[in-house]
Motif scaffolding. Structure first.
Motif, PDB file in Angstrom:
ATOM      1  N   LYS A   1      20.963  27.687  61.327  1.00 46.86           N
ATOM      2  CA  LYS A   1      19.178  27.672  61.118  1.00 46.86           C
ATOM      3  C   LYS A   1      18.229  27.607  61.896  1.00 46.86           C
ATOM      4  O   LYS A   1      17.330  28.900  61.640  1.00 46.86           O
ATOM      5  CB  LYS A   1      19.281  26.834  60.467  1.00 46.86           C
ATOM      6  CG  LYS A   1      18.717  26.548  59.249  1.00 46.86           C
ATOM      7  CD  LYS A   1      18.626  24.922  57.997  1.00 46.86           C
ATOM      8  CE  LYS A   1      17.497  25.157  57.244  1.00 46.86           C
ATOM      9  NZ  LYS A   1      17.243  23.926  56.776  1.00 46.86           N
TER      10      LYS A   1
ATOM     11  N   PHE B   1      18.045  31.470  62.271  1.00 45.45           N
ATOM     12  CA  PHE B   1      17.330  32.477  61.245  1.00 45.45           C
ATOM     13  C   PHE B   1      15.800  31.846  61.035  1.00 45.45           C
ATOM     14  O   PHE B   1      15.032  32.822  60.994  1.00 45.45           O
ATOM     15  CB  PHE B   1      18.138  32.091  60.120  1.00 45.45           C
ATOM     16  CG  PHE B   1      19.636  31.849  59.433  1.00 45.45           C
ATOM     17  CD1 PHE B   1      20.483  33.425  60.786  1.00 45.45           C
ATOM     18  CD2 PHE B   1      20.343  30.830  59.054  1.00 45.45           C
ATOM     19  CE1 PHE B   1      22.193  33.223  60.274  1.00 45.45           C
ATOM     20  CE2 PHE B   1      21.762  31.116  59.296  1.00 45.45           C
ATOM     21  CZ  PHE B   1      22.548  32.417  59.600  1.00 45.45           C
TER      22      PHE B   1
ATOM     23  N   VAL C   1      21.833  39.152  55.395  1.00 41.58           N
ATOM     24  CA  VAL C   1      22.105  39.126  56.667  1.00 41.58           C
ATOM     25  C   VAL C   1      24.066  38.703  56.299  1.00 41.58           C
ATOM     26  O   VAL C   1      23.974  38.484  54.542  1.00 41.58           O
ATOM     27  CB  VAL C   1      21.995  36.919  57.166  1.00 41.58           C
ATOM     28  CG1 VAL C   1      22.062  36.467  56.008  1.00 41.58           C
ATOM     29  CG2 VAL C   1      22.895  36.507  57.863  1.00 41.58           C
TER      30      VAL C   1
ATOM     31  N   GLN D   1      28.002  28.660  59.753  1.00 42.06           N
ATOM     32  CA  GLN D   1      27.726  29.410  58.098  1.00 42.06           C
ATOM     33  C   GLN D   1      27.362  28.181  56.585  1.00 42.06           C
ATOM     34  O   GLN D   1      28.389  28.233  56.736  1.00 42.06           O
ATOM     35  CB  GLN D   1      28.551  30.615  57.961  1.00 42.06           C
ATOM     36  CG  GLN D   1      28.361  31.863  58.617  1.00 42.06           C
ATOM     37  CD  GLN D   1      28.966  33.003  58.407  1.00 42.06           C
ATOM     38  OE1 GLN D   1      29.583  33.340  57.761  1.00 42.06           O
ATOM     39  NE2 GLN D   1      28.227  34.031  59.157  1.00 42.06           N
TER      40      GLN D   1
ATOM     41  N   THR E   1      20.674  30.571  54.619  1.00 40.55           N
ATOM     42  CA  THR E   1      20.225  31.385  55.216  1.00 40.55           C
ATOM     43  C   THR E   1      18.412  32.020  53.857  1.00 40.55           C
ATOM     44  O   THR E   1      18.178  33.105  53.851  1.00 40.55           O
ATOM     45  CB  THR E   1      21.191  32.593  54.579  1.00 40.55           C
ATOM     46  OG1 THR E   1      21.175  32.767  52.806  1.00 40.55           O
ATOM     47  CG2 THR E   1      22.255  32.067  55.596  1.00 40.55           C
TER      48      THR E   1
ATOM     49  N   VAL F   1      21.068  38.429  50.858  1.00 36.58           N
ATOM     50  CA  VAL F   1      21.748  37.713  51.477  1.00 36.58           C
ATOM     51  C   VAL F   1      23.800  38.066  50.753  1.00 36.58           C
ATOM     52  O   VAL F   1      23.553  38.084  49.526  1.00 36.58           O
ATOM     53  CB  VAL F   1      21.937  35.701  50.896  1.00 36.58           C
ATOM     54  CG1 VAL F   1      23.457  35.133  51.882  1.00 36.58           C
ATOM     55  CG2 VAL F   1      20.519  35.590  51.515  1.00 36.58           C
TER      56      VAL F   1
END
Length: 391
Positions: A245, A248, A264, A281, A286, A293
């Motif tokens: 995270k 990201f 992503v 994940q 995200t 996504v």
């Protein structure tokens, strides 16, 4: 877009990087879209004849197009992009069918960067993968055919970069040095934040080359190997999901608003699992940071008896629809538009035969989940034309 992650010790480094990467027209160069433009030598008025005789600079200024309202894409390897005949055959598909987007490797699973970049950071980017010397011109050609161009970056799986910087790799406890999975491939430790800058700069350079969107794949910790032999020197005791995270957020902070659309790729089961699948994940992590996504909901990648289906390959509509309905509900619960979701669908034979019926069933499953965008994956780049509607 969420609270940015920006370690204080990186402020100076990031400011310098942004300055060095500023688009050329900020410095007074003429703007000519999608072409090489010769810029007269700025020393031409100098009293020094040697300086005035220097050759003109050639600067490529890329064009860009906006994403279609509904992205319908196919994947192209860098090897295919380097083949005039083969890449033109995929462009023909886009010209004659509903396909309006093409995903091309910028950095593939070998770590090879697919096109030349005039930046010292990428001097050692040869690798073992394919290269496309005229990538910029090819992307420009795609734009002329109104094709939206997405550049795929395989992020943490990078056996080439781990040879350059083995200290940043996931380490092997038993052997020392970079750990390798069952295929002999090595990974960068997600916590190696120095490498994050490498990905940011590569993304910026790719946008300057003409790519409209940057798609990040293999944004995860490794999974297919002797996981008892793994040591994460850089991630340390930070949880995998938290470290990812942070990555990201770092991408978003440094790239959002600079031009490229960001997307992503995630494992398909991130739509149905609440844990991080032991790779870091988590779907919700995200959402604040990417424009799209893309869960990889390939039916062949679901285990036998998933949700009661003995063989998911024989229930392709059900697998994709169930997965994406779950994803839609989770995204809506996070107060984000479900149209952010754009799944990868299967158009390759693995676990079963995938032809017109199977691909069309997956497309319908996406539409029935209330979504409009999808992308087809075939590592061999041989797509089922019969499954695609005419333009």
């Amino acid at each position: 877009m969420g609270k940015p992650y920006l370690p204080s010790h990186r402020h100076t480094q990031i400011f310098l990087g942004l300055f060095l990467l500023a688009p050329v027209f900020y410095f007074g160069y003429p703007y000519v879209s999608g072409s090489l433009y010769e810029i007269p030598n700025q020393s031409a008025t100098s009293s020094n004849p040697a300086l005035s005789a220097l050759p003109a600079k050639k600067v490529f200024i890329a064009t860009h197009i906006k994403p279609p309202q509904a992205v319908k894409g196919i994947y192209m390897t860098s090897c295919v992009a380097g083949s005039q005949t083969w890449r033109d055959s995929l462009l023909k598909i886009a010209n004659e069918t509903e396909i309006n987007s093409i995903v091309i490797d910028i950095k593939d699973y070998t770590g090879t960067i697919s096109f030349p970049i005039d930046n010292p950071m990428f001097e050692k980017n040869g690798g073992k993968g394919c290269r496309v010397p005229d990538m910029r011109e090819f992307v420009q050609k795609l734009h002329e055919h109104d094709v939206y161009v997405i550049g795929r970056i395989t992020v943490f799986q990078d056996p080439h970069y781990t040879k350059i910087r083995p200290d940043l790799a996931v380490q092997s406890i038993s052997l020392g040095g970079p750990w390798k999975d069952y295929k002999g491939l090595s990974f960068i430790d997600v916590g190696a934040k120095e490498y994050w800058d490498y990905i940011v700069v590569l993304s910026r350079e790719s946008y300057k080359a003409g790519f409209d969107e940057i798609n990040f794949d293999y944004v995860r910790f490794p999974s297919d190997g002797d996981m008892k032999d793994v040591k994460y020197l850089w991630t340390g005791t930070t949880t995998k999901s938290s470290m990812l995270k942070d990555f990201f957020s770092y991408l978003n902070y440094n790239l959002s608003g600079t031009g490229p659309i960001l997307s992503v790729d995630l494992f398909g089961m991130t739509t149905t699992n609440s844990d991080d699948l032991n790779i870091g994940q988590v779907l919700e992590n995200t959402l604040p940071y990417f424009d799209y996504v893309s869960p990889m909901v390939y039916p062949s990648h679901y285990s036998a008896n998933f949700n009661g289906w003995e063989n998911p390959n024989k229930n392709v509509y059900d697998v994709v629809n169930y997965s994406m309905m779950k994803a839609v509900a989770r995204v809506a619960a996070a107060s984000t538009t479900p149209l952010k979701l754009r799944p990868w669908l299967q158009d390759f034979d693995y676990g079963g035969n995938y032809g017109e019926a199977e691909v069309r069933a997956q497309k319908k499953a996406v539409y029935d989940a209330g979504l409009t965008s999808w992308m087809l994956w075939d590592p061999a780049n041989r797509y089922t034309r019969e499954a695609l509607d005419k333009e």
